[in-house]
Design a protein around this motif. Structure first.
Motif, short mmCIF file in Angstrom:
data_model
loop_
_atom_site.label_atom_id
_atom_site.label_comp_id
_atom_site.label_asym_id
_atom_site.label_seq_id
_atom_site.Cartn_x
_atom_site.Cartn_y
_atom_site.Cartn_z
N GLN A 71 0.86 -1.16 0.00
CA GLN A 71 0.00 0.00 0.00
C GLN A 71 0.91 1.22 0.00
N CYS B 125 -5.68 5.51 6.94
CA CYS B 125 -6.67 4.44 6.76
C CYS B 125 -7.45 4.20 8.05
N HIS C 263 -8.90 1.57 9.08
CA HIS C 263 -8.63 0.26 9.69
C HIS C 263 -7.64 0.37 10.85
N ASN D 16 -15.70 -0.62 4.26
CA ASN D 16 -15.29 0.55 3.48
C ASN D 16 -15.89 0.51 2.07
N ALA E 285 -10.62 -3.24 -1.21
CA ALA E 285 -9.53 -2.26 -1.32
C ALA E 285 -8.20 -2.89 -1.70
N VAL F 64 -8.90 5.40 1.83
CA VAL F 64 -8.37 6.72 1.48
C VAL F 64 -8.07 6.86 -0.01
N LEU F 65 -7.94 5.73 -0.71
CA LEU F 65 -7.66 5.80 -2.15
C LEU F 65 -8.95 5.83 -2.98
S1 SF4 Z 1 -5.92 0.72 0.28
FE1 SF4 Z 1 -7.60 1.68 1.39
S2 SF4 Z 1 -8.32 0.14 2.83
FE2 SF4 Z 1 -6.31 -0.49 2.08
S3 SF4 Z 1 -4.88 0.26 3.60
FE3 SF4 Z 1 -5.06 1.80 2.02
S4 SF4 Z 1 -6.68 3.16 2.77
FE4 SF4 Z 1 -6.80 1.30 3.91
#
Ligand code: SF4
Ligand code: SF4
Lengths: 178, 603
Positions: free
Chosen positions: A43, B362, B364, B457, B461, B529-530
């Motif tokens: 990520q 995020c 989470h 969410n 993701a 967040v994306l």
């Molecule tokens: S992609 Fe979205 S759900 Fe996954 S860690 Fe990043 S912000 Fe969190």
């Protein structure tokens, strides 16, 4: 010709964008090109590394000791991938602060973070900025500035102008430093 | 026409050019971009085609299979662990066969880049007795999609395509068809109860026999069309390398770069193999070495004392191929002297570790943090599941991860086996829909007592934000109502970037747990967040700094909260990397015991 590039950075910096630009540039110049991207689990903020192999290749990954060029969007990611560089030909172009450890390769570094902090260019264009730096520095780089501009335009015509400006900023900053 | 395509784009385009107009599957790295790109090409060319994410791989497979037995050309996409879920349906479908055509695409992940296991889908093809095609580049993947569909139609069999990550995510200039002759193919299911509805034992017995006959015919086809034409290029060396998929590229490159003499025979369809015909080739060679990723699928089908591979431990047993591994295998088999042509020294000083971590900002992260803050580690067991929230591992907020949906069923198990601890299960919305509903029903039915938190969410993701059921049909499919449908209350919390509120919500769950006699279930309405649409207006805009005078370097933020921008500076104090910080402000009030995190300004 055979030329192998490792692009290293942190998730979110746009390493994958560079793979796309370089493969389009290969197509424009009628060269074979095999690239791979490492995504999935990484990520934002994780280590990312991508490979671009230009010329007659069959295997998607670059092996240790084989790359001609390492473009690092962040200094520590350059060090993490240093084993991929060829001992004879390997060149590093990286974004790193001045007091960065010395390594045994031809190294060109620029503190792009500092420039971004000073708002000299937008941070989300760091990838293109570093490509400009590479164009100005690496004599063996297999593409001309024109070809890269054309590739950037083919990628996304809407933001091409902005990206090409940053590309030239990278080129000019590097030349000014020399 | 030449186009620059990523493997998964090439596959999607291949599907369109092969006349496939029905695609169903479940996202999973490295397979996820296939369906998404198919949708893109379809829309761009204004084609009529069904392409939708299913709730899980088994469902996706069955939808595509029904299309195929009605005579349509269809495809199901998934990753290798997803095939485990779909395997129940696959085993039966492979007996029954089909009428139109169906390509089952299962993407493998040698090297565990984003998977729990390294399993080889070709082994599943062998288990199910269906042919499998193993591409080594995006171009081959494109060609093999078209071949696979034709082949499936001709043999009335499901055909598997199994690209590995280095094919799915490779980018290459591909030669693809110019014209688009695709028109939607009309399905027409014809009733045939002995075939589509055969029940054990007599009907299935006959189908089993037919399947064996079919396999023999496919073996002959494999030899005539795919292998024999390649044998003409063999040069009569003393060593024969049998390759498959990406293994081929590594072998070819190493051989030509180091001028090693050997014949290379690439097997495009590694199962089923014409065993006798291949073995007849062996008489001309001293040694035959098999290079394949990941399991010894080819090797297991052949036998000869001259055969070297994974079973004889000459080739590495785990991890993806590299040219260095090719050389190591050749050296072990005494073909070349040991060589280190593809080895180089790593940088030997310590570098900052960047394990996969949740994005800055995020939601989470806050949920995991609040759970461990309220349900203390010593008195709790945290079960979790597959998705971005799995990265809560970094916060030591997860004790178990098994497979999709297991967080809930394992929570049931722990509630029985270790009743003194509070079990807190976390699962995402897509995973809950995928395989969390059945274990929740089980938990309610048997009154298992634990806390279940569904992190909603509204997107898948981790694999690139594919749509989820409740995202597409928000007024119909609702997690809260699914829970209420089980006859229990649903605690709901709309996430805010304010840790205090998230912690307070956990405390309310802890209260509810005290008197509960069945699972305490909550849904936290989050965003990724994306995810531009959903995160809009919910992202932070503060600039956070650490007050160096207050920071006592106690590690508490970095171990329990672990946001990527947090790191120690040269002075040994915590610092926030401004290029990584999302400006959410969550870390401001709770994570630091000395309140060293301070807000500098609004962005
Ligand atoms: S992609 Fe979205 S759900 Fe996954 S860690 Fe990043 S912000 Fe969190
Ligand atoms: S504000 Fe704090 S919690 Fe939010 S991204 Fe920045 S460092 Fe992480």
């Amino acid at each position: 010709m055979k030329y192998q590039i490792v692009i290293a950075g942190i998730g979110g910096q746009g390493a994958v964008f560079l793979v796309k630009v370089l493969s389009i540039a290969s197509a424009i110049t009628h060269q074979k090109c095999l690239g791979t991207e490492n995504h999935g689990m990484s990520q934002r903020g994780g280590s990312v590394s991508c490979y671009v192999k230009i010329g007659d290749f069959y295997a998607p990954a670059i092996d240790e000791g084989q790359a001609d060029l390492l473009i690092a969007l962040e200094g520590n990611e350059a060090l993490r991938n240093i084993q991929y560089l060829s001992k004879e030909r390997g060149v590093i172009v990286m974004n790193a602060p001045k007091n960065f450890p010395k390594v045994d390769f031809e190294t060109h570094s620029i503190d792009a973070f500092k420039k971004a902090k000073a708002k000299e260019f937008p941070i989300d264009a760091l990838n293109v900025y570093m490509l400009g730096v590479t164009l100005a520095l690496d004599a063996h780089f297999p593409f001309t500035c024109k070809e890269i501009e054309e590739a950037i335009t083919m990628m996304n015509a809407k933001v091409a102008e902005k990206n090409i400006t940053v590309l030239h900023q990278g080129i000019n900053d590097t030349k000014a430093k020399k | 026409m030449k186009q620059i395509l990523m493997g998964n784009e090439a596959i999607a385009l291949g599907l369109i050019h092969a006349g496939v107009d029905m695609v169903s599957g479940y996202p999973g790295t490295p397979s996820s971009e296939i369906l998404g790109n198919f949708q893109k090409f379809r829309d761009k060319n204004k084609l009529e085609a069904y392409a939708q994410w299913a709730t899980n791989e088994k469902v996706g497979f069955e939808v595509a299979y029904a299309g195929a037995i009605s005579g349509k050309r269809t495809c199901a996409t998934m990753k290798q662990v997803g095939l485990n879920v779909a395997s129940d349906a696959l085993m039966s479908a492979s007996y029954i066969g089909l009428k139109g055509a169906m390509l089952l695409i299962s993407c493998d992940d040698p090297g565990f880049y984003s998977s729990q296991t390294e399993q080889d889908s070709r082994s599943f093809a062998k288990f199910a007795r269906i042919p499998v095609l193993d591409p080594s580049t995006p171009q081959e993947a494109y060609d093999m999609v078209k071949l696979g569909i034709e082949f499936s139609h001709e043999f009335e069999s499901i055909v598997m395509l199994r690209p590995v990550m280095r094919v799915s995510h490779a980018r290459e200039i591909c030669d693809v068809d110019d014209a688009l002759h695709v028109k939607a193919n009309q399905g027409n299911f014809e009733r045939n109860i002995p075939r589509w509805g055969a029940v054990p034992p007599a009907g299935r017995f006959r189908q089993g026999l037919e399947q064996i006959d079919r396999l023999e015919a496919i073996k002959a086809w494999n030899w005539d069309h795919l292998i024999k034409p390649k044998t003409h290029a063999l040069k009569g060396e003393t060593i024969l390398c049998l390759t498959s998929g990406t293994g081929d590229g590594y072998v070819r490159e190493a051989m030509s770069e180091l001028e090693i003499k050997a014949d290379i025979l690439k097997l495009d369809m590694p199962y089923p193999l014409p065993k006798e015909k291949l073995e007849a080739l062996f008489v001309n060679y001293d040694k035959i070495i098999v290079f394949e990723e990941s399991f010894p699928c080819i090797e297991e089908q052949l036998s000869s004392v001259k055969l070297y591979g994974k079973l004889t431990k000459h080739v590495h047993l785990i991890d993806e191929f590299s040219k260095d591994k090719v050389l190591a295998a050749l050296a072990k088999a005494d073909v070349i002297a040991p060589s280190h042509a593809y080895q180089s020294e790593k940088y030997d000083q310590e570098l900052p570790k960047r394990p996969p971590n949740m994005c800055p900002g995020c939601p989470h992260r806050d949920v995991h943090y609040a759970i461990t803050k309220v349900f203390k580690k010593k008195k709790s067991i945290y079960t979790s599941d597959i998705g971005c929230y799995t990265l809560g591992l970094n916060q030591a907020a997860i004790d178990t991860i098994l497979c999709m949906g297991a967080s809930i069923s394992m929570a049931s198990g722990f509630s029985i086996s270790d009743p003194d601890k509070t079990v807190v299960a976390t699962i995402g919305d897509s995973t809950f829909m995928h395989s969390g509903v059945a274990p929740l029903i089980n938990a309610v039915y048997q009154n298992h007592k634990f806390v279940l938190i569904i992190l909603d969410n509204s997107t898948t993701a981790m694999t690139g934000r594919q749509t989820t059921p409740e995202r597409t049909n928000p007024n119909q499919i609702d997690i809260k109502r699914i829970i209420e449908g089980c006859g229990i209350a649903c605690h709901e919390y709309v996430y805010e970037q304010d840790l205090t509120k998230t912690v307070d919500f956990m405390k309310s769950l802890q209260e509810a747990y005290k008197t509960a006699t069945s699972p305490v279930v909550a849904v936290v309405r989050e965003f990724c967040v994306l995810d531009k649409d959903n995160a809009l207006g919910r992202l932070g805009n503060v600039v956070v700094e650490v007050d160096e005078d207050k920071c006592v370097a106690c590690d508490s933020c970095i171990t329990n909260y672990k946001c990527p921008p947090m790191h120690y500076n040269d002075a040994g104090k915590m610092e926030i990397d401004p290029f990584l910080c999302a400006g959410c402000g969550s870390c401001l009030d709770v994570v630091c015991p000395t309140d060293a995190f301070v807000k500098k300004e609004e962005k």
